[in-house]
Motif scaffolding. Sequence first.
Motif, PDB file in Angstrom:
ATOM      1  N   ASP A 176       1.730   9.527   4.508  1.00 16.65           N
ATOM      2  CA  ASP A 176       2.583   9.761   5.686  1.00 16.65           C
ATOM      3  C   ASP A 176       1.981  10.813   6.614  1.00 16.65           C
ATOM      4  O   ASP A 176       2.281  10.841   7.802  1.00 16.65           O
ATOM      5  CB  ASP A 176       3.972  10.204   5.240  1.00 16.65           C
ATOM      6  CG  ASP A 176       4.779   9.042   4.670  1.00 16.65           C
ATOM      7  OD1 ASP A 176       4.701   7.943   5.249  1.00 16.65           O
ATOM      8  OD2 ASP A 176       5.467   9.231   3.647  1.00 16.65           O
ATOM      9  N   LYS A 189      13.042  -0.557   8.992  1.00 22.52           N
ATOM     10  CA  LYS A 189      11.731  -1.174   9.280  1.00 22.52           C
ATOM     11  C   LYS A 189      11.854  -2.682   9.506  1.00 22.52           C
ATOM     12  O   LYS A 189      10.838  -3.380   9.543  1.00 22.52           O
ATOM     13  CB  LYS A 189      10.743  -0.858   8.145  1.00 22.52           C
ATOM     14  CG  LYS A 189      10.552   0.654   7.911  1.00 22.52           C
ATOM     15  CD  LYS A 189       9.381   0.974   6.995  1.00 22.52           C
ATOM     16  CE  LYS A 189       9.366   2.461   6.630  1.00 22.52           C
ATOM     17  NZ  LYS A 189       8.125   2.891   5.981  1.00 22.52           N
ATOM     18  N   ALA A 215       0.825  -1.211   0.000  1.00 25.54           N
ATOM     19  CA  ALA A 215       0.000   0.000   0.000  1.00 25.54           C
ATOM     20  C   ALA A 215       0.858   1.259   0.000  1.00 25.54           C
ATOM     21  O   ALA A 215       1.962   1.272   0.547  1.00 25.54           O
ATOM     22  CB  ALA A 215      -0.910  -0.002   1.232  1.00 25.54           C
ATOM     23  N   LEU A 238       4.244  -0.327   8.649  1.00 20.54           N
ATOM     24  CA  LEU A 238       5.270  -1.376   8.516  1.00 20.54           C
ATOM     25  C   LEU A 238       6.265  -1.337   9.672  1.00 20.54           C
ATOM     26  O   LEU A 238       6.749  -2.372  10.122  1.00 20.54           O
ATOM     27  CB  LEU A 238       5.990  -1.177   7.178  1.00 20.54           C
ATOM     28  CG  LEU A 238       6.753  -2.337   6.577  1.00 20.54           C
ATOM     29  CD1 LEU A 238       5.946  -3.621   6.566  1.00 20.54           C
ATOM     30  CD2 LEU A 238       7.205  -1.989   5.169  1.00 20.54           C
ATOM     31  N   VAL A 276       0.812   4.348   1.669  1.00 21.70           N
ATOM     32  CA  VAL A 276       0.139   4.922   2.846  1.00 21.70           C
ATOM     33  C   VAL A 276       0.494   6.402   2.939  1.00 21.70           C
ATOM     34  O   VAL A 276       1.662   6.772   2.796  1.00 21.70           O
ATOM     35  CB  VAL A 276       0.626   4.211   4.134  1.00 21.70           C
ATOM     36  CG1 VAL A 276      -0.189   4.675   5.340  1.00 21.70           C
ATOM     37  CG2 VAL A 276       0.555   2.703   3.973  1.00 21.70           C
ATOM     38  N   GLU A 327      10.492   5.577  -5.194  1.00 20.19           N
ATOM     39  CA  GLU A 327      11.368   6.740  -5.013  1.00 20.19           C
ATOM     40  C   GLU A 327      11.525   7.475  -6.337  1.00 20.19           C
ATOM     41  O   GLU A 327      11.429   6.869  -7.404  1.00 20.19           O
ATOM     42  CB  GLU A 327      12.773   6.270  -4.564  1.00 20.19           C
ATOM     43  CG  GLU A 327      12.774   5.359  -3.353  1.00 20.19           C
ATOM     44  CD  GLU A 327      12.518   6.083  -2.035  1.00 20.19           C
ATOM     45  OE1 GLU A 327      12.580   7.327  -2.007  1.00 20.19           O
ATOM     46  OE2 GLU A 327      12.229   5.396  -1.045  1.00 20.19           O
ATOM     47  N   GLY A 363       8.502  -4.893   2.258  1.00 21.41           N
ATOM     48  CA  GLY A 363       8.042  -3.532   2.012  1.00 21.41           C
ATOM     49  C   GLY A 363       8.276  -3.121   0.568  1.00 21.41           C
ATOM     50  O   GLY A 363       8.908  -3.841  -0.212  1.00 21.41           O
TER      51      GLY A 363
HETATM   52  N1  CTP Z   1       4.567   2.485   4.876  1.00 24.88           N
HETATM   53  C1  CTP Z   1       3.755   2.213   5.968  1.00 24.88           C
HETATM   54  N2  CTP Z   1       3.175   3.228   6.657  1.00 24.88           N
HETATM   55  C2  CTP Z   1       3.401   4.511   6.317  1.00 24.88           C
HETATM   56  C3  CTP Z   1       4.231   4.808   5.210  1.00 24.88           C
HETATM   57  C4  CTP Z   1       4.790   3.768   4.518  1.00 24.88           C
HETATM   58  O1  CTP Z   1       3.549   1.037   6.282  1.00 24.88           O
HETATM   59  N3  CTP Z   1       2.827   5.488   7.016  1.00 24.88           N
HETATM   60  C5  CTP Z   1       5.190   1.362   4.137  1.00 24.88           C
HETATM   61  C6  CTP Z   1       4.815   1.318   2.682  1.00 24.88           C
HETATM   62  O2  CTP Z   1       3.696   0.511   2.473  1.00 24.88           O
HETATM   63  C7  CTP Z   1       6.046   0.685   2.037  1.00 24.88           C
HETATM   64  C8  CTP Z   1       7.174   1.170   2.924  1.00 24.88           C
HETATM   65  O3  CTP Z   1       6.584   1.542   4.158  1.00 24.88           O
HETATM   66  O4  CTP Z   1       6.008  -0.721   2.076  1.00 24.88           O
HETATM   67  C9  CTP Z   1       7.937   2.324   2.373  1.00 24.88           C
HETATM   68  O5  CTP Z   1       7.078   3.347   2.096  1.00 24.88           O
HETATM   69  P1  CTP Z   1       7.492   4.790   1.530  1.00 24.88           P
HETATM   70  O6  CTP Z   1       6.300   5.673   1.563  1.00 24.88           O
HETATM   71  O7  CTP Z   1       8.204   4.653   0.258  1.00 24.88           O
HETATM   72  O8  CTP Z   1       8.550   5.238   2.566  1.00 24.88           O
HETATM   73  P2  CTP Z   1       8.497   6.089   3.830  1.00 24.88           P
HETATM   74  O9  CTP Z   1       8.936   5.201   4.943  1.00 24.88           O
HETATM   75  O10 CTP Z   1       7.197   6.765   3.976  1.00 24.88           O
HETATM   76  O11 CTP Z   1       9.680   7.123   3.552  1.00 24.88           O
HETATM   77  P3  CTP Z   1       9.780   8.414   2.618  1.00 24.88           P
HETATM   78  O12 CTP Z   1       8.831   9.403   3.196  1.00 24.88           O
HETATM   79  O13 CTP Z   1      11.193   8.778   2.745  1.00 24.88           O
HETATM   80  O14 CTP Z   1       9.443   8.018   1.215  1.00 24.88           O
END
Ligand code: CTP
Length: 400
Positions: free
Chosen positions: A278, A340, A274, A309, A276, A325, A321
């Motif tokens: 932030d 993670k 997913a 995660l 998600v 990017e 995960g």
């Molecule tokens: N993920 C999650 N919960 C969040 C954000 C991300 O579980 N709130 C999970 C995503 O599903 C994915 C992994 O973490 O498997 C990486 O997500 P990503 O959005 O690319 O990374 P972030 O940890 O949010 O870092 P950044 O903001 O630097 O992209």
Amino acid sequence: MIGNRRIVLGVSGGIAAYKAAELCSRLVQAGAIVDVILTAGALRFIQPATFNALTHRPVATDPWQPWTESAAGHIALAHNAAAIVIAPATAHTLARLALGLADDALGLVCLASQAPLVLAPAMEANMWRHPATQAHVATLIARGARVVGPEQGRLASGLSGEGRLASPEAIVDALQSALVHNASLAGRIIVVTAGGTHEPIDPVRFIGNRSSGRMGFAVAAAAARRGAAVRLVAGPTQLATPAGVERVDVETAREMLAATQTAVADADALVMAAAVADFRPEVELTRKIKKRPGDEELDLRFIRNPDILATIDRPGLIKIGFAAETDDLIENAERKLRDKHLAMIVANDAVATIGSDASQATLIRAGAAPVALPPLPKDVVAERIIDQLAALLPPRDAAP
Ligand code: CTP
């Protein structure tokens, strides 16, 4: 592996059709329950009586055979099959399968079945090498079909070339490995998240992202095909639930966290595909935001959402995960893998993958060299991810 399994043997119309009787006999001797389907072309070369005598079962030739209380015709064959093997698979049959045509019993059963498909092509050498045939074979392989042969040798034309039906041993071997592969997640519980989240602003507005959910749905479907019990936690999407998958729909990141936490309680693995959000709006307004004369700007304050995660970290749970990017793909993905506590991360170029049917992913496992996949449909990438997941799970007897 073949003993007591239901195998559909499709025979299409080439001279090698007579060799299908030998294959059929071997499958029956190995203990399989074999349902034979003959195409119209096959009926020109060989009779149903041959296969009926070998299998002691009715032979399907006509998609219009009436259904009975005990047998829903081709649909029952399709749903009950542990595997489908087509030998010989003619150029015409390969083309029809690649296009998904369903105007005969074999086409219908192949379309309605999720069982692994093994194809043993046999035809004249130029027909095999023709770009049309090769394109159809590539399409079928991309969808997960296994192709065995054809072999080099003397052909019915009298010439020698590539086009002979593979030996019965080779076809049985391919079928065995399709069955083993297909059951590699039997008894496992896999949780998959998919799609984006919607974070409400007011009763009619939300902030979301472009994720379609296709990658997560493809992973859920691939895990179910390998025999896993799959729980899919899905953000808002139009996609249909894959067969055999239990689905929970959620909207926000916090709902996704709660549903995923419940789903992983007794699970073997979590695949977090997913996208998600932030951050979410700090307050969810109960009344619609109205613009007033002179309003040229709108300020919204966002606060952090939980990282699902990172939050879910149960001993023994294998976590996979995704990292989408736009810059420094591998470095960023490797950092997320460590932070993670993931067993693997699937790194993607965010712009190329989000909302698309295809993806160019790099699979990064802790302590191993990254595996860069070529651009592939998401269904195929999902199969590669599930291959890795099957290898990451502890052996059955060591599992808690
Ligand atoms: N993920 C999650 N919960 C969040 C954000 C991300 O579980 N709130 C999970 C995503 O599903 C994915 C992994 O973490 O498997 C990486 O997500 P990503 O959005 O690319 O990374 P972030 O940890 O949010 O870092 P950044 O903001 O630097 O992209």
